[in-house]
Design a protein around this motif. Structure first.
Motif, mmCIF file in Angstrom:
data_model
loop_
_atom_site.group_PDB
_atom_site.id
_atom_site.type_symbol
_atom_site.label_atom_id
_atom_site.label_comp_id
_atom_site.label_asym_id
_atom_site.label_seq_id
_atom_site.Cartn_x
_atom_site.Cartn_y
_atom_site.Cartn_z
ATOM 1 N N VAL A 119 1.124 -1.528 -0.090
ATOM 2 C CA VAL A 119 -0.214 -0.193 0.535
ATOM 3 C C VAL A 119 0.517 1.694 0.274
ATOM 4 O O VAL A 119 0.538 2.107 -0.604
ATOM 5 C CB VAL A 119 -1.204 -0.224 1.063
ATOM 6 N N VAL A 120 1.945 1.264 0.927
ATOM 7 C CA VAL A 120 2.838 2.541 0.619
ATOM 8 C C VAL A 120 3.588 2.148 -0.590
ATOM 9 O O VAL A 120 3.493 3.978 -1.143
ATOM 10 C CB VAL A 120 3.274 2.525 2.350
ATOM 11 N N GLY A 121 4.184 1.121 -0.861
ATOM 12 C CA GLY A 121 4.485 1.425 -2.321
ATOM 13 C C GLY A 121 4.174 1.924 -2.868
ATOM 14 O O GLY A 121 4.384 2.383 -3.687
ATOM 15 N N VAL A 122 2.551 1.729 -3.624
ATOM 16 C CA VAL A 122 1.933 2.109 -4.704
ATOM 17 C C VAL A 122 2.240 3.413 -4.449
ATOM 18 O O VAL A 122 1.869 4.009 -5.242
ATOM 19 C CB VAL A 122 0.511 1.075 -4.827
ATOM 20 N N MET A 123 1.816 4.026 -3.164
ATOM 21 C CA MET A 123 1.297 5.567 -2.775
ATOM 22 C C MET A 123 2.557 6.220 -3.377
ATOM 23 O O MET A 123 2.610 7.099 -4.110
ATOM 24 C CB MET A 123 1.047 5.512 -1.643
ATOM 25 N N VAL A 124 3.304 5.822 -3.070
ATOM 26 C CA VAL A 124 4.937 6.541 -3.364
ATOM 27 C C VAL A 124 5.124 6.449 -4.583
ATOM 28 O O VAL A 124 5.702 7.342 -5.413
ATOM 29 C CB VAL A 124 6.540 5.710 -2.563
ATOM 30 N N GLY A 125 4.578 5.460 -5.319
ATOM 31 C CA GLY A 125 5.088 4.982 -6.921
ATOM 32 C C GLY A 125 3.363 6.229 -7.404
ATOM 33 O O GLY A 125 4.473 7.328 -8.272
ATOM 34 N N VAL A 126 2.651 6.416 -7.238
ATOM 35 C CA VAL A 126 1.761 7.251 -7.326
ATOM 36 C C VAL A 126 2.585 9.011 -7.341
ATOM 37 O O VAL A 126 2.516 9.336 -7.907
ATOM 38 C CB VAL A 126 0.451 7.518 -6.656
ATOM 39 N N GLU A 127 2.868 9.048 -5.764
ATOM 40 C CA GLU A 127 3.496 10.076 -5.701
ATOM 41 C C GLU A 127 4.432 11.152 -6.742
ATOM 42 O O GLU A 127 4.465 12.126 -7.058
ATOM 43 C CB GLU A 127 3.008 11.048 -4.426
ATOM 44 N N PHE A 128 5.343 9.878 -6.640
ATOM 45 C CA PHE A 128 6.464 10.518 -7.413
ATOM 46 C C PHE A 128 5.997 10.398 -9.151
ATOM 47 O O PHE A 128 6.795 11.647 -9.596
ATOM 48 C CB PHE A 128 7.026 8.687 -7.595
#
Length: 148
Positions: A12-21
């Motif tokens: 969940v955190v990794g996908v959020m990081v990917g979206v925000e990046f």
């Protein structure tokens, strides 16, 4: 059960990081290369769309990290999870105090109603967003390190 929670949290955190990046380094650069009206309209639409989703994602990530920290309190790596949780708290505070006010204004703008300083306001949002991306990348890295 703890392993499933850890994997879920990291995903969940990794996908959020990917979206925000992606927003910071891909989407906004694409939108900024468009003519002013298209750029501003695209950012307004993105602000409405992601502005509705991201609060749940940020808070959900924080809740998952907190549950992980409590569930694994006496395990190795829990300190890393606690620090990651602190960084996620910081990202929420940054969002509320710095990014959301700009987003709430910009998502309503049209080419006819945008203020004269709209580009400066979006540049300010971008700078705060870069900092927030760095914070959530650090949180993600700590969560991954806690698994090792």
């Amino acid at each position: 059960m703890l392993s499933a929670l850890q994997v879920l949290t990291v995903v969940v955190v990794g996908v959020m990081v990917g979206v925000e990046f992606s927003v910071a380094f891909v989407i906004n650069r694409i939108l900024d290369a468009l003519p002013d009206d298209s750029s501003q309209l695209g950012r307004a639409h993105g602000g409405r769309m992601l502005g509705a989703l991201m609060p749940f994602w940020y808070i959900g990530s924080l809740v998952l990290a907190a549950i992980w920290a409590v569930a694994a309190w006496h395990h190795d790596g829990t300190g890393l999870v606690v620090v990651a949780g602190g960084l996620l708290i910081l990202s929420v505070i940054m969002s509320i105090l710095l990014l959301v006010p700009i987003n709430n204004r910009s998502k309503t703008w049209t080419p006819q109603t945008r203020p004269a300083d709209w580009k400066q306001q979006l540049n300010r949002w971008d700078r705060f967003h870069y900092l927030r991306v760095a914070v959530i990348i650090a949180a993600f890295a700590l969560l991954v390190a806690a698994l090792v």
